[in-house]
Design an enzyme around this catalytic site. Structure first.
Site, PDB file in Angstrom:
ATOM      1  N   ASP A 269       1.001  -1.108   0.084  1.00 23.97           N
ATOM      2  CA  ASP A 269       0.056  -0.016   0.007  1.00 23.97           C
ATOM      3  C   ASP A 269       0.847   1.312  -0.077  1.00 23.97           C
ATOM      4  OD1 ASP A 269      -3.032   0.747   0.671  1.00 23.97           O
ATOM      5  OD2 ASP A 269      -1.708   2.089   1.519  1.00 23.97           O
ATOM      6  N   ASN A 277      -2.320  12.667  -3.836  1.00 21.33           N
ATOM      7  CA  ASN A 277      -3.430  13.100  -4.949  1.00 21.33           C
ATOM      8  C   ASN A 277      -3.774  14.468  -4.467  1.00 21.33           C
ATOM      9  OD1 ASN A 277      -3.972  11.411  -6.981  1.00 21.33           O
ATOM     10  ND2 ASN A 277      -5.443  10.272  -5.778  1.00 21.33           N
ATOM     11  N   HIS A 282      -4.719  14.525  -9.424  1.00 20.84           N
ATOM     12  CA  HIS A 282      -4.980  13.025  -9.731  1.00 20.84           C
ATOM     13  C   HIS A 282      -4.021  12.805 -10.829  1.00 20.84           C
ATOM     14  CE1 HIS A 282      -8.497  12.177  -7.470  1.00 20.84           C
ATOM     15  NE2 HIS A 282      -8.658  13.654  -7.144  1.00 20.84           N
ATOM     16  N   ASP A 286      -2.008   9.412 -10.619  1.00 15.96           N
ATOM     17  CA  ASP A 286      -1.940   8.335 -11.327  1.00 15.96           C
ATOM     18  C   ASP A 286      -0.431   8.064 -11.888  1.00 15.96           C
ATOM     19  OD1 ASP A 286      -4.562   8.293 -11.598  1.00 15.96           O
ATOM     20  OD2 ASP A 286      -5.088   9.121 -13.297  1.00 15.96           O
ATOM     21  N   GLU A 313      -4.886   2.271  -4.126  1.00 19.68           N
ATOM     22  CA  GLU A 313      -3.089   2.257  -3.895  1.00 19.68           C
ATOM     23  C   GLU A 313      -2.729   1.215  -3.455  1.00 19.68           C
ATOM     24  OE1 GLU A 313      -5.369   4.394  -1.997  1.00 19.68           O
ATOM     25  OE2 GLU A 313      -4.457   4.759  -0.121  1.00 19.68           O
TER      26      GLU A 313
END
Ligand code: C2E
Ligand code: MG
Ligand code: MG
Length: 666
Positions: A269, A277, A282, A286, A313
């Site tokens: 994780d 983010n 975003h 990404d 994530e």
């Protein structure tokens, strides 16, 4: 009719062919290939049927033209035999259908010529004039009997027709006869050629339909495959998604159940990804996930492990292992590998400036009634534990560990409102200097009250506060509070405050502490920070830098719980601690065993050689106090000296008494 354009838009093999050839030529090539094997068989069986029939006509030769039958009959055998021989050779050599068909066509034309030429020499003119009508059968043969291509059929039947016309010159028929027979042959030629053309056209149409059906079938299969691929692929990272991972897990689980093949599941994780983010946007988020995904794939590839994206994530790695140490080793290399990517993350709550991951792992083991869901559950709990241990670390599931779960979530929520709602407080535990007997300092210890009025122990809520990052605000609050409650009121000279490594890594920590000191008017010399030497207290340049800045403010550093972690000796070598607190477990063990007593003495000796002030924690009774005194240590702390307690309402008045200035108990 079939749409030719659509035909070429079809499947890969179709398109391949079309690219290599072009337009109609390409189609012709395909058509030639079409049904090659079936046509080969058809030509072969056709000739094997035609030749005996042709040979059997020797009897009609004997009836109609007996005078030349000694030539026509051997000629029949010769042509028939040769044709079959050539055809069989071609068949055995796997020649294409077109070549076999050419042999058939040649056999028919030659069969006609070789029969006709000697027959023309017969003296039975009238009989021959009837018999010659049989020549039309040859024309029917090439146009209708054999499934010849139109070109080949028309050439062969044309040759038969021309041969017939030439025979008219050689054989002197009457004019009406010639006219009638020529008309008959011509009609035969035209009609059978026409039927052949129609048959070929029909065949081509069947070919196109078959192609179309085949292409449609392929397209449907490809679409199905693409859909399946899409349904098990993560659109962002291109790696397998959760659905695929679940399928793989089932497969691994089956093998484990049937053949006992042990496997490990690792949940990876990305730490503080939401913050990433929110701060970078975003698109960057990404990009970060894709980079992490690629790195993960590279790290696990040499081990043949499968990796997929399991959630936002979160990634999952599954691999066959023999022992849990293999899973741990992989988890460690994942952690280090992602850290080495050096992706900036300035907004982490723990102040560490780069993207890292936490890894929770579990390995299948024999437990009655074991279920696949439990495996994921265990990996999840291990991941949770890794997060709780400060992130950027790995944990392998320990079946003996008690589950945390909902209670932790609840505490995490309470911690967010704890300061504002007055749920958090400090208690102070006295520290006695043995030389003077004075209470020279108090240690500030945090307390958290839950909403139902009960309290949570620091052993529980501090790791949660570290995991969620709440420790940073709570830490500032604790420093300010300790300054106000004890130092401003001059209750004691020094207060020690526990500081988590996460606080030390937080950017601007030293500056914020300086501003608290300035705001409260307390000198940094009256404050000591206790840092715990645990596995998570890594010696990093940013931590050392922060410590250096704090030292500039006059703040002292104490090393807490010495002997419980792995890094203690390295820390001692690396920096000056004013006081080293030896963990209470050593003193408690010393009461029970002589060996442990020696160990405690050895530890004290080791620290003394480094010139530090030595404090022993956890003194609970007179014997323990006598024991540590006999070792000549500097300070003690424990319930026997004083329990942690809230500050008194009028502490200044109590200060003079030296000991037990705070309320009796927390
Ligand atoms: P620590 O800093 O080693 O604190 C000493 C712990 O031992 C305290 O537990 C204290 O109540 C307990 N203790 C003191 N004397 C005795 C004794 O004679 N016998 C026994 N059995 N225990 C004794 P507490 O308050 O539960 O704190 C646990 C740990 O939580 C602390 O260990 C410290 O690491 C952490 N902690 C507490 N307050 C804070 C804080 O404000 N910030 C941070 N970062 N950590 C804190
Ligand atoms: Mg402490
Ligand atoms: Mg301690």
């Amino acid at each position: 009719m079939v749409n030719m354009r659509r035909l070429w838009r079809g499947s890969e093999p179709g398109r391949e062919k079309a690219r290599s050839t072009s337009g109609a030529a390409g189609l012709r090539t395909l058509y030639k290939d079409y049904g090659n094997e079936a046509r080969r068989t058809l030509a072969r069986s056709g000739l094997w049927l035609a030749v005996p029939v042709y040979v059997l006509f020797l009897f009609t030769d004997l009836v109609f033209i007996p005078d030349v039958s000694d030539i026509t009959i051997p000629a029949r055998f010769l042509i028939g035999g040769t044709a079959l021989l050539v055809l069989e050779l071609q068949f055995a050599r796997n020649r294409r259908a077109g070549e076999l068909e050419a042999t058939c066509a040649a056999a028919v034309v030659l069969g006609y010529v070789v029969w006709l030429v000697p027959a023309l020499q017969t003296s039975n003119a009238e009989a021959f004039s009837y018999y010659a009508a049989f020549g039309a059968i040859f024309m029917m043969g090439v146009n209708l009997f054999f499934s010849l291509e139109f070109g080949l059929a028309i050439v062969s039947s044309g040759l038969i027709f021309v041969t017939f016309l030439l025979s008219l010159l050689e054989f002197h028929y009457s004019a009406p006869y010639s006219l009638a027979f020529t008309t008959f042959y011509l009609c035969c030629f035209v009609f059978t050629s026409y039927v052949n053309w129609k048959l070929n056209k029909e065949r081509f149409s069947v070919f196109l339909n078959a192609r179309e059906a085949e292409l449609q079938q392929r397209q449907a299969a490809e679409r199905g495959e693409a859909l399946l691929r899409l349904s098990i692929t993560d659109s962002l990272t291109g790696m397998e998604n959760r659905r695929a991972a679940d399928i793989r897990l089932k497969q691994f689980w089956e093998r484990w159940r049937q053949d006992g093949v042990t496997f490990a599941v690792l949940l990876v994780d990305v730490d503080f990804f939401k913050k990433y983010n929110d701060y970078y946007g975003h698109q960057e988020g990404d990009h970060c996930l894709v980079t992490v995904a690629n790195a993960l794939a590279d790290i696990v590839a040499p081990l043949g492990a499968t990796v997929g994206r399991y959630g936002g994530e979160e990634f999952i790695v599954i691999l066959e292992v023999e022992k849990s140490s293999e899973a741990l080793a992989l988890a460690e290399s994942i952690c280090r590998g992602i850290e080495a990517l050096d992706i900036m993350h300035a907004q982490r709550l723990d102040g560490f400036g780069h993207v890292t991951v936490s890894v929770g792992a579990t390995v299948t083991r024999d437990v009655p009634g074991g279920k696949l869901e439990n495996v994921i559950n265990e990996a999840d709990r291990a991941l949770y534990s890794a997060k709780a241990s400060g992130r950027n670390c790995t944990r392998v599931f320990d079946p003996n560990e008690l589950p945390g779960g909902d209670a932790s979530e609840n505490i995490a929520a309470i911690l967010k409102i704890a300061i504002q709602q007055n749920l958090v407080s400090l208690v102070y535990q006295p520290i006695q200097y043995l030389q003077t007997g004075e209470i020279g300092a108090y240690e500030a210890l945090m307390r958290l009250q839950l909403l139902d009025g009960s309290s949570s122990s620091p052993g529980v809520f501090i790791p949660i506060a570290e995991r969620t990052g709440a420790i940073i605000e709570l830490g500032y609050w604790a420093i300010r509070r300790a300054c106000c409650e004890l130092l401003i009121r001059d209750i004691v000279d020094t207060v020690t405050i526990n500081v988590s490594p996460i606080q030390l890594r937080a950017p601007g920590f030293a500056a914020q502490v300086a501003s608290i000191l300035a705001e409260t008017g307390v000198s940094g010399h009256r404050v000591a920070f206790e840092i715990t030497e645990g596995v998570d207290m890594e010696i990093r340049p940013d931590v050392l830098g922060s410590i250096q800045d704090l030292k500039q403010l006059g703040i002292k550093f104490w090393l807490d719980d010495f002997g419980t972690g792995f890094a203690g000796l390295s820390w001692l070598r690396l920096m000056e601690f004013e006081t080293v607190k030896i963990d209470k477990s050593f003193l408690h063990d010393a009461a029970n065993s002589a060996g442990a007593k020696v160990l405690l003495e050895d530890i004290i000796g080791l620290v003394r050689n480094r010139g530090h002030r030595i404090l022993v924690e956890g003194v609970e009774n007179e014997e323990q106090l006598d024991l540590v005194k006999s070792f000549g240590i500097d300070a003690v702390q424990g319930y026997h000296i004083g329990r942690p307690a809230p500050p008194l309402k009028h502490p200044i008045a109590v200060r003079q008494t030296g000991r037990h200035r705070l309320q009796a108990s927390a």
